[in-house]
Design a protein around this motif. Structure first.
Motif, PDB file in Angstrom:
ATOM      1  N   LEU A  40      35.216  12.353   2.256  1.00 54.27           N
ATOM      2  CA  LEU A  40      36.232  12.516   3.294  1.00 54.27           C
ATOM      3  C   LEU A  40      35.643  12.647   4.698  1.00 54.27           C
ATOM      4  N   ALA A  41      34.434  13.169   4.788  1.00 52.37           N
ATOM      5  CA  ALA A  41      33.752  13.349   6.070  1.00 52.37           C
ATOM      6  C   ALA A  41      32.295  12.923   5.885  1.00 52.37           C
ATOM      7  N   PRO A  42      32.030  11.616   5.904  1.00 52.36           N
ATOM      8  CA  PRO A  42      30.687  11.110   5.610  1.00 52.36           C
ATOM      9  C   PRO A  42      29.631  11.595   6.600  1.00 52.36           C
ATOM     10  N   ALA A  43      28.456  11.917   6.070  1.00 56.27           N
ATOM     11  CA  ALA A  43      27.332  12.359   6.896  1.00 56.27           C
ATOM     12  C   ALA A  43      26.950  11.251   7.877  1.00 56.27           C
ATOM     13  N   GLY A  44      26.642  11.665   9.102  1.00 61.72           N
ATOM     14  CA  GLY A  44      26.171  10.732  10.114  1.00 61.72           C
ATOM     15  C   GLY A  44      27.263   9.965  10.843  1.00 61.72           C
ATOM     16  N   LYS A  45      28.532  10.165  10.482  1.00 62.27           N
ATOM     17  CA  LYS A  45      29.631   9.460  11.137  1.00 62.27           C
ATOM     18  C   LYS A  45      30.552  10.456  11.838  1.00 62.27           C
ATOM     19  N   VAL A  46      31.110  10.053  12.970  1.00 56.85           N
ATOM     20  CA  VAL A  46      32.035  10.918  13.700  1.00 56.85           C
ATOM     21  C   VAL A  46      33.262  11.155  12.832  1.00 56.85           C
ATOM     22  N   TRP A  47      33.625  12.429  12.696  1.00 56.42           N
ATOM     23  CA  TRP A  47      34.777  12.829  11.884  1.00 56.42           C
ATOM     24  C   TRP A  47      35.759  13.582  12.768  1.00 56.42           C
ATOM     25  N   ARG A  48      37.025  13.437  12.518  1.00 62.49           N
ATOM     26  CA  ARG A  48      38.068  14.065  13.329  1.00 62.49           C
ATOM     27  C   ARG A  48      38.180  15.573  13.115  1.00 62.49           C
ATOM     28  N   THR A  49      37.407  16.128  12.222  1.00 66.07           N
ATOM     29  CA  THR A  49      37.367  17.569  11.952  1.00 66.07           C
ATOM     30  C   THR A  49      38.721  18.081  11.475  1.00 66.07           C
ATOM     31  N   GLY A  50      39.225  17.424  10.471  1.00 66.07           N
ATOM     32  CA  GLY A  50      40.495  17.803   9.877  1.00 66.07           C
ATOM     33  C   GLY A  50      41.184  16.569   9.352  1.00 66.07           C
ATOM     34  N   ALA A  51      42.491  16.573   9.396  1.00 67.18           N
ATOM     35  CA  ALA A  51      43.282  15.426   8.956  1.00 67.18           C
ATOM     36  C   ALA A  51      44.232  15.027  10.081  1.00 67.18           C
ATOM     37  N   ASN A  52      44.769  13.840   9.966  1.00 70.82           N
ATOM     38  CA  ASN A  52      45.763  13.354  10.920  1.00 70.82           C
ATOM     39  C   ASN A  52      45.171  13.253  12.327  1.00 70.82           C
ATOM     40  N   GLU A  53      45.814  13.878  13.325  1.00 65.73           N
ATOM     41  CA  GLU A  53      45.295  13.818  14.690  1.00 65.73           C
ATOM     42  C   GLU A  53      44.006  14.619  14.797  1.00 65.73           C
ATOM     43  N   ALA A  54      43.164  14.218  15.740  1.00 68.51           N
ATOM     44  CA  ALA A  54      41.977  15.011  16.025  1.00 68.51           C
ATOM     45  C   ALA A  54      42.424  16.379  16.518  1.00 68.51           C
ATOM     46  N   PRO A  55      41.774  17.450  16.057  1.00 63.46           N
ATOM     47  CA  PRO A  55      42.153  18.789  16.511  1.00 63.46           C
ATOM     48  C   PRO A  55      41.985  18.931  18.019  1.00 63.46           C
ATOM     49  N   GLU A  56      42.776  19.815  18.579  1.00 66.61           N
ATOM     50  CA  GLU A  56      42.615  20.144  19.988  1.00 66.61           C
ATOM     51  C   GLU A  56      42.194  21.596  20.101  1.00 66.61           C
ATOM     52  N   ILE A  57      41.180  21.816  20.913  1.00 65.60           N
ATOM     53  CA  ILE A  57      40.668  23.158  21.135  1.00 65.60           C
ATOM     54  C   ILE A  57      40.911  23.515  22.596  1.00 65.60           C
ATOM     55  N   ILE A  58      41.504  24.677  22.804  1.00 68.30           N
ATOM     56  CA  ILE A  58      41.812  25.150  24.153  1.00 68.30           C
ATOM     57  C   ILE A  58      40.929  26.351  24.449  1.00 68.30           C
ATOM     58  N   PHE A  59      40.199  26.271  25.545  1.00 72.64           N
ATOM     59  CA  PHE A  59      39.453  27.421  26.058  1.00 72.64           C
ATOM     60  C   PHE A  59      40.252  27.958  27.231  1.00 72.64           C
ATOM     61  N   TYR A  60      40.685  29.207  27.130  1.00 72.81           N
ATOM     62  CA  TYR A  60      41.494  29.807  28.183  1.00 72.81           C
ATOM     63  C   TYR A  60      40.640  30.354  29.316  1.00 72.81           C
TER      64      TYR A  60
END
Length: 179
Positions: free
Chosen positions: A66-86
């Protein structure tokens, strides 16, 4: 008799009209959305960081499928996660300005690369553009005795900040964050 006929007609009309107005909702997503925020105490309303992501499940498959080594992964499923730094932060030793970023990773056996990307609303890693990366930092990998079927993100308090921990199967990926 006329009143009985009118009442009966009204009841029948109501029965059919409520059926016609019923809202149809789709079933639950197989990769339900989740939010991980820090500080983790729900009583603290002023958060420092928050990740919104979908949780894929192994269901008998391996992480490498599901998340092959050496390849960019979306870090989850569906849309790429969004991280907010406040607030401005330091992620893996690199400065990150307060704001919202897409979260990608590159899995590896001994180390994962954590990527914060300025392009938002990306489906999967299909539209990922390396030139939009804000930072790339290495993150340590360890093995845990507890296996997680659903991909999860949590925070671990450490001196001077937190570690954002990605967990899936027996794999734990930890990246330090300070504010």
């Amino acid at each position: 008799m006329k009143n009985l006929f009118t009442i009966t007609l009204m009841v029948i009309a109501l029965a059919f009209s409520s059926e016609a107005m019923a809202q149809k909702f789709s079933g639950l997503d197989k990769s339900p959305a989740d939010i991980a925020s820090y500080p983790t105490d729900y009583k603290v309303s002023e958060k420092l960081v928050r990740v919104t992501y979908s949780r894929p499940q192994l269901k008998g498959r391996s992480i490498s499928e599901l998340a092959p080594a050496g390849k960019v992964w979306r870090t989850g499923a569906n849309e790429a996660p969004e991280i907010i730094f406040y607030k401005d932060a330091t992620v893996g030793g690199k400065a990150v300005a307060a704001g919202t970023y897409s979260l990608f990773t590159i899995p590896g056996n001994k180390e994962w690369t954590i990527i914060l990307n300025k392009n938002l609303n990306q489906w999967g890693a299909y539209s990922y553009q390396e030139d939009a990366d804000v930072v790339r930092v290495p993150a340590s990998v360890s093995n845990a005795s507890e296996s997680l079927d659903a991909f999860s993100i949590a925070y671990k308090d450490v001196d001077n900040g937190t570690h954002m921990v990605l967990g899936w199967g027996n794999t734990r990926v930890s990246v330090p964050i300070t504010f």
